[in-house]
Design an enzyme around this catalytic site. Structure first.
Site, PDB file in Angstrom:
ATOM      1  N   LYS A   1      20.698  35.651   3.833  1.00 26.41           N
ATOM      2  CA  LYS A   1      22.063  35.719   4.344  1.00 26.41           C
ATOM      3  C   LYS A   1      22.888  36.792   3.612  1.00 26.41           C
ATOM      4  CE  LYS A   1      26.146  32.996   3.589  1.00 26.41           C
ATOM      5  NZ  LYS A   1      26.784  31.719   3.351  1.00 26.41           N
TER       6      LYS A   1
ATOM      7  N   GLN B   1       8.014  27.295   2.660  1.00 22.66           N
ATOM      8  CA  GLN B   1       9.154  27.251   3.577  1.00 22.66           C
ATOM      9  C   GLN B   1       8.530  27.255   4.963  1.00 22.66           C
ATOM     10  OE1 GLN B   1      12.517  26.881   3.765  1.00 22.66           O
ATOM     11  NE2 GLN B   1      12.253  27.187   5.961  1.00 22.66           N
TER      12      GLN B   1
ATOM     13  N   GLU C   1      21.002  22.317  14.066  1.00 25.21           N
ATOM     14  CA  GLU C   1      21.943  22.998  13.164  1.00 25.21           C
ATOM     15  C   GLU C   1      23.413  22.791  13.545  1.00 25.21           C
ATOM     16  OE1 GLU C   1      21.062  23.883  10.397  1.00 25.21           O
ATOM     17  OE2 GLU C   1      18.905  24.202  10.562  1.00 25.21           O
TER      18      GLU C   1
ATOM     19  N   HIS D   1      25.323  19.861   3.832  1.00 25.80           N
ATOM     20  CA  HIS D   1      24.570  20.345   4.992  1.00 25.80           C
ATOM     21  C   HIS D   1      23.126  19.825   4.970  1.00 25.80           C
ATOM     22  CE1 HIS D   1      23.616  23.314   8.200  1.00 25.80           C
ATOM     23  NE2 HIS D   1      22.417  23.250   7.652  1.00 25.80           N
ATOM     24  N   GLU D   2      22.447  20.052   3.868  1.00 27.57           N
ATOM     25  CA  GLU D   2      21.033  19.646   3.820  1.00 27.57           C
ATOM     26  C   GLU D   2      20.894  18.126   3.911  1.00 27.57           C
ATOM     27  OE1 GLU D   2      19.344  22.017   4.549  1.00 27.57           O
ATOM     28  OE2 GLU D   2      20.562  23.674   3.809  1.00 27.57           O
TER      29      GLU D   2
ATOM     30  N   GLN E   1       9.740  25.875   8.028  1.00 26.25           N
ATOM     31  CA  GLN E   1      10.541  26.084   9.232  1.00 26.25           C
ATOM     32  C   GLN E   1      10.700  27.588   9.484  1.00 26.25           C
ATOM     33  OE1 GLN E   1      14.671  24.817   9.129  1.00 26.25           O
ATOM     34  NE2 GLN E   1      14.738  24.458  11.300  1.00 26.25           N
TER      35      GLN E   1
ATOM     36  N   ARG F   1      18.339  35.672  -1.271  1.00 33.02           N
ATOM     37  CA  ARG F   1      18.834  34.886  -0.138  1.00 33.02           C
ATOM     38  C   ARG F   1      19.134  35.819   1.027  1.00 33.02           C
ATOM     39  NH1 ARG F   1      23.988  30.816  -0.618  1.00 33.02           N
ATOM     40  NH2 ARG F   1      23.974  30.072   1.536  1.00 33.02           N
TER      41      ARG F   1
ATOM     42  N   HIS G   1      21.154  16.838   7.456  1.00 33.41           N
ATOM     43  CA  HIS G   1      19.914  16.955   8.234  1.00 33.41           C
ATOM     44  C   HIS G   1      19.074  15.670   8.179  1.00 33.41           C
ATOM     45  CE1 HIS G   1      19.639  20.954   9.918  1.00 33.41           C
ATOM     46  NE2 HIS G   1      19.896  21.552   8.772  1.00 33.41           N
TER      47      HIS G   1
ATOM     48  N   GLY H   1      19.773  29.308   1.939  1.00 30.25           N
ATOM     49  CA  GLY H   1      20.679  28.553   1.090  1.00 30.25           C
ATOM     50  C   GLY H   1      20.013  27.240   0.723  1.00 30.25           C
ATOM     51  N   GLY H   2      19.513  26.593   1.758  1.00 22.02           N
ATOM     52  CA  GLY H   2      18.836  25.328   1.520  1.00 22.02           C
ATOM     53  C   GLY H   2      17.876  25.029   2.641  1.00 22.02           C
ATOM     54  N   MET H   3      16.994  24.083   2.391  1.00 19.14           N
ATOM     55  CA  MET H   3      16.050  23.637   3.411  1.00 19.14           C
ATOM     56  C   MET H   3      15.920  22.132   3.286  1.00 19.14           C
ATOM     57  SD  MET H   3      14.126  24.270   5.946  1.00 19.14           S
ATOM     58  CE  MET H   3      13.355  22.912   6.808  1.00 19.14           C
ATOM     59  N   GLU H   4      16.114  21.473   4.430  1.00 13.54           N
ATOM     60  CA  GLU H   4      16.266  20.027   4.455  1.00 13.54           C
ATOM     61  C   GLU H   4      14.954  19.248   4.367  1.00 13.54           C
ATOM     62  OE1 GLU H   4      16.791  22.241   6.870  1.00 13.54           O
ATOM     63  OE2 GLU H   4      16.307  21.462   8.865  1.00 13.54           O
ATOM     64  N   ASN H   5      14.015  19.676   3.533  1.00 15.45           N
ATOM     65  CA  ASN H   5      12.758  18.944   3.439  1.00 15.45           C
ATOM     66  C   ASN H   5      13.049  17.486   3.085  1.00 15.45           C
ATOM     67  OD1 ASN H   5      11.179  21.265   4.023  1.00 15.45           O
ATOM     68  ND2 ASN H   5      11.624  22.006   1.959  1.00 15.45           N
TER      69      ASN H   5
ATOM     70  N   ASP I   1      12.371  33.674  13.832  1.00 17.41           N
ATOM     71  CA  ASP I   1      13.077  34.256  12.682  1.00 17.41           C
ATOM     72  C   ASP I   1      13.945  35.444  13.088  1.00 17.41           C
ATOM     73  OD1 ASP I   1      11.995  32.493  10.810  1.00 17.41           O
ATOM     74  OD2 ASP I   1      10.170  33.687  10.660  1.00 17.41           O
TER      75      ASP I   1
ATOM     76  N   TYR J   1      24.554  27.213  14.680  1.00 14.19           N
ATOM     77  CA  TYR J   1      25.319  26.506  13.643  1.00 14.19           C
ATOM     78  C   TYR J   1      26.791  26.334  14.038  1.00 14.19           C
ATOM     79  CZ  TYR J   1      21.527  27.401  10.300  1.00 14.19           C
ATOM     80  OH  TYR J   1      20.321  27.420   9.652  1.00 14.19           O
TER      81      TYR J   1
HETATM   82  N1  BES Z   1      17.171  24.432   8.187  1.00  9.40           N
HETATM   83  C1  BES Z   1      18.013  25.458   7.705  1.00  9.40           C
HETATM   84  C2  BES Z   1      17.275  26.697   7.277  1.00  9.40           C
HETATM   85  C3  BES Z   1      16.402  27.273   8.360  1.00  9.40           C
HETATM   86  C4  BES Z   1      16.783  27.272   9.685  1.00  9.40           C
HETATM   87  C5  BES Z   1      15.189  27.833   8.015  1.00  9.40           C
HETATM   88  C6  BES Z   1      15.941  27.814  10.667  1.00  9.40           C
HETATM   89  C7  BES Z   1      14.352  28.373   8.976  1.00  9.40           C
HETATM   90  C8  BES Z   1      14.732  28.366  10.306  1.00  9.40           C
HETATM   91  C9  BES Z   1      18.918  24.959   6.595  1.00  9.40           C
HETATM   92  O1  BES Z   1      19.327  23.647   6.770  1.00  9.40           O
HETATM   93  C10 BES Z   1      20.169  25.775   6.662  1.00  9.40           C
HETATM   94  O2  BES Z   1      20.768  25.776   7.698  1.00  9.40           O
HETATM   95  N2  BES Z   1      20.559  26.431   5.590  1.00  9.40           N
HETATM   96  C11 BES Z   1      21.779  27.194   5.537  1.00  9.40           C
HETATM   97  C12 BES Z   1      22.831  26.318   4.914  1.00  9.40           C
HETATM   98  C13 BES Z   1      24.246  26.628   5.253  1.00  9.40           C
HETATM   99  C14 BES Z   1      24.526  26.641   6.723  1.00  9.40           C
HETATM  100  C15 BES Z   1      25.181  25.657   4.543  1.00  9.40           C
HETATM  101  C16 BES Z   1      21.480  28.428   4.730  1.00  9.40           C
HETATM  102  O3  BES Z   1      20.337  28.556   4.281  1.00  9.40           O
HETATM  103  O4  BES Z   1      22.322  29.267   4.540  1.00  9.40           O
HETATM  104 ZN    ZN Z   2      20.605  23.532   8.523  1.00 12.30          ZN
END
Ligand code: BES
Ligand code: ZN
Length: 634
Positions: free
Chosen positions: A588, A172, A349, A326-327, A174, A586, A330, A299-303, A404, A412
């Site tokens: 969040k 990961q 975001e 969302h991903e 980012q 996770r 990106h 939740g996800g990462m837009e690799n 972080d 967002y």
């Molecule tokens: N790119 C982000 C995750 C991220 C942001 C990692 C900044 C490290 C630093 C990813 O696209 C994201 O926003 N994920 C959200 C999704 C949600 C908003 C639908 C998540 O992980 O909750």
């Molecule tokens: Zn995002």
């Protein structure tokens, strides 16, 4: 001084400086392979040690061995360089906890040893690798090894995966963690193509954010022909299986979860078509999803080409697939058009949250899109109430802080609301082509907030005078909190839930009758969000016994319900909360739950600390870092 003076001066300066040093890009005929800049643009990224003004990497070739026994990656990174200053000889790279074994540079056909030094350790940035080159080499090769504690990698034992039979590792990167597994120039202001050859013990497989080009005795081979910012370089290895969903889409996952993932996410191709119709072609060919173990901290990462996805959104009813929207979004906002620094994260975001919601509207209808807006605004509101005012601006100043630690809903959802505000003022017939034009204009580039505002002024505000003023734009971007003109999502479905809630509270509807309602997950989330703080314990219990909320399998419902129950002293949820905290990583979900438990009472904090002691080893280093702070000093 006029409060807008400062941002305006900064914007003007940025525009003038950019105009002075931005090279004329040679126009490539193939949109997918951008030309390499012939001269360095100005970058002001305080989070990199790299001397980007004189030298930039344009390609990285990796040769790596994945070793689960030592929990390390080891091998070589070969960087191809463009120099911008004829007298420069020094190459500064970012690293964190890397062991550098040797540095060589290419002279004609030979690789010669280059002297290097490690700078002092910086808490946030890691450690500079300073290489002195006798001449301006076009290529530098670094032999290195990662640490088992690398902040950008998680190593999971057999027991921590779905199969329980095979280990798993993933990256990961980012925001600034790529440097913990590759020595590189770790700034979103630059773009690189990459290739890789990766070895892992059989029968494990390796995937990357790149095209898989071959697999032979030398390992798994990858090639990423599109130039990407380094934070999008990604790798995972495990007992992975692939299932194709459509021409362009498919899923990588451990076998035990693959079928469920395919059923949940089979709208992915449709989402691509929707986004293409709005904002132009998908430029990355393939779009696959990688389902990670539950320890994944996001939740996800837009690799690119391969979004990394938490299994906690596989709810069985597609209720949480906005994460895929969302991903995928990106692929336009973020991966194609990238924030130049982490202070500009909202450009990634905010646009992505907006595009995500447009995809959801098209795929699942306007009512669902509005419900999702409402729920995310409620979550933004919680952050606005607790954050320092300066961190509620769209453009933040990290000022030496770890990105972080400054992470919140602001980039967002405030970003989303700003774009919704513009959309509503100008109308979609004007706003949609503007956004599409923006993605095209800055495709495969990184830009600052100031460059965006400049583009916005020229291409949206000025051609449509009298609709939105620059003062309004600057208030949205540079002032704290939500402006008075912020859109408020109104959901008629939620209004009906509110009516039912009122009737239930007034005892005009029995709790048992709530079982009959035909509500979606979103409506239930709204119901839980709107439960009054003074609800009698007896009522809470009755609600739970009737509806089985504590036993829900939907992670969003679990989170919302546990938060409500704990806040209101309904501790019958404790065993379920403990189970949740031990099985999901996770951030969040787990960070706010630990924080809440720690704040409730000293006993509660002790109880939570005990759960954390058991769960910690299974969490990602980033999650550990956040939660360690909650229990620090104990
Ligand atoms: N790119 C982000 C995750 C991220 C942001 C990692 C900044 C490290 C630093 C990813 O696209 C994201 O926003 N994920 C959200 C999704 C949600 C908003 C639908 C998540 O992980 O909750
Ligand atoms: Zn995002």
């Amino acid at each position: 001084m006029n409060k807008y003076f400062f941002p305006i001066v900064i914007s003007l300066l940025a525009i003038v400086l950019t105009a002075c040093v931005t090279p004329q890009r040679s126009q490539s005929t193939n949109v997918d392979t951008p030309a390499v800049a012939s001269k360095a643009t100005m970058v002001n990224d305080e989070l990199t040690f790299a001397n980007l003004d004189v030298v930039r990497t344009h390609h990285i070739d990796l040769m790596l061995n994945v070793d689960f026994k030592t929990q390390t990656l080891s091998g070589e990174a070969e960087l191809s360089l463009n120099w911008f200053d004829a007298s420069a000889r020094e190459l500064r790279l970012d690293t964190r906890e890397l062991t550098i074994k040797s540095v060589r540079y290419l002279k004609q056909e030979a690789w010669l040893i280059a002297p290097f030094e490690m700078g002092p350790v910086d808490e946030v940035k890691g450690r500079a690798l300073v290489i002195q080159l006798p001449e301006q080499a076009s290529k530098v090769k670094i032999a290195y090894q990662t640490a088992p504690t690398a902040s950008g990698l998680q190593w999971l034992s057999e027991q921590q995966t779905g199969s329980k039979k095979f280990p798993f590792m993933y990256s990961q990167s980012q925001a600034i963690h790529a440097r913990s597994w590759i020595p590189l120039q770790d700034s979103p202001a630059i773009r690189v193509t990459y290739s890789a050859r990766v070895n892992v013990a059989k029968p494990l497989k390796v995937v990357m954010s790149a095209e898989s080009v071959a697999r032979n005795d030398e390992g798994f081979h990858f090639s990423m022909p599109q130039a990407i910012p380094p934070y999008l370089i990604a790798i995972a290895a495990g007992n992975l299986q692939y299932q194709k969903m459509s021409e362009q889409t498919g899923i990588w996952a451990e076998p035990d979860i693959l079928d469920r993932a395919v059923a949940e996410f089979d709208d992915t191709q449709k989402m691509i078509a929707i986004t293409e119709a709005l904002y132009g072609p998908y430029r990355w060919q393939q779009y696959d999803l990688l389902i990670l173990p539950p320890a994944f901290p996001f939740g996800g990462m837009e690799n690119p080409r391969l979004s990394f996805i938490t299994p906690t959104v596989i709810a069985g009813d597609k209720s949480l697939v906005n994460l895929i929207a969302h991903e995928l979004a990106h692929s336009w906002s973020g991966n194609l058009v990238t924030n130049a620094t982490w202070n500009d994260l909202w450009l990634n975001e905010g646009f992505t949250s907006y595009v995500e919601n447009r995809i959801m509207e098209e795929a699942f209808g306007v009512e669902r899109a509005v419900m999702e807006q409402w729920l995310s605004v409620a979550s933004l509101q919680r952050d606005l109430d607790s954050l320092a005012a300066a961190d509620t601006r769209l453009k933040i100043t990290l000022d030496g802080r770890d990105p972080d630690d400054a992470f919140s809903e602001v980039p967002y959802i405030k970003g989303h609301l700003f774009l919704l505000f513009l959309e509503q003022r100008f109308g979609r017939e004007i706003f949609d082509p503007f956004v599409k034009g923006y993605f095209n204009k800055f495709a495969f580039q990184s830009l600052t907030t100031e460059q965006f505002i400049n583009y916005l002024e020229q291409h949206l505000l000025q051609p449509n005078p009298g609709v939105v003023s620059m003062e309004e734009v600057e208030q949205w971007v540079y002032q704290p909190g939500l402006p008075a003109n912020s859109p408020t999502p109104v959901s008629s479905a939620f209004e009906q839930v509110a009516e039912t809630m009122a009737a239930w509270r007034a005892n005009r509807i029995a709790t048992g009758a709530l079982k009959q309602v035909d509500w979606s997950v979103h409506e239930w989330l709204y119901f839980i969000e709107s439960l009054p703080a003074d609800l009698a314990r007896r009522k809470i219990r009755e609600l739970d016994r009737t509806l089985g909320l504590t036993e829900s399998n939907n992670a969003e419902i679990q989170f919302a319900w546990y938060r409500f129950a704990l806040t209101n002293g309904y501790r019958e949820v404790d065993p379920a909360v403990a189970e949740f905290l031990k099985s999901v990583g996770r951030r969040k979900f787990i960070v706010p739950l630990y924080q809440l438990l720690a704040d409730l009472s000293p006993q509660s904090k002790v109880w939570a600390a005990d759960i954390y002691r058991q769960a910690r080893a299974g969490y990602h280093p980033l999650a550990q870092q956040s939660i360690d702070k909650i229990f620090a000093g104990k």
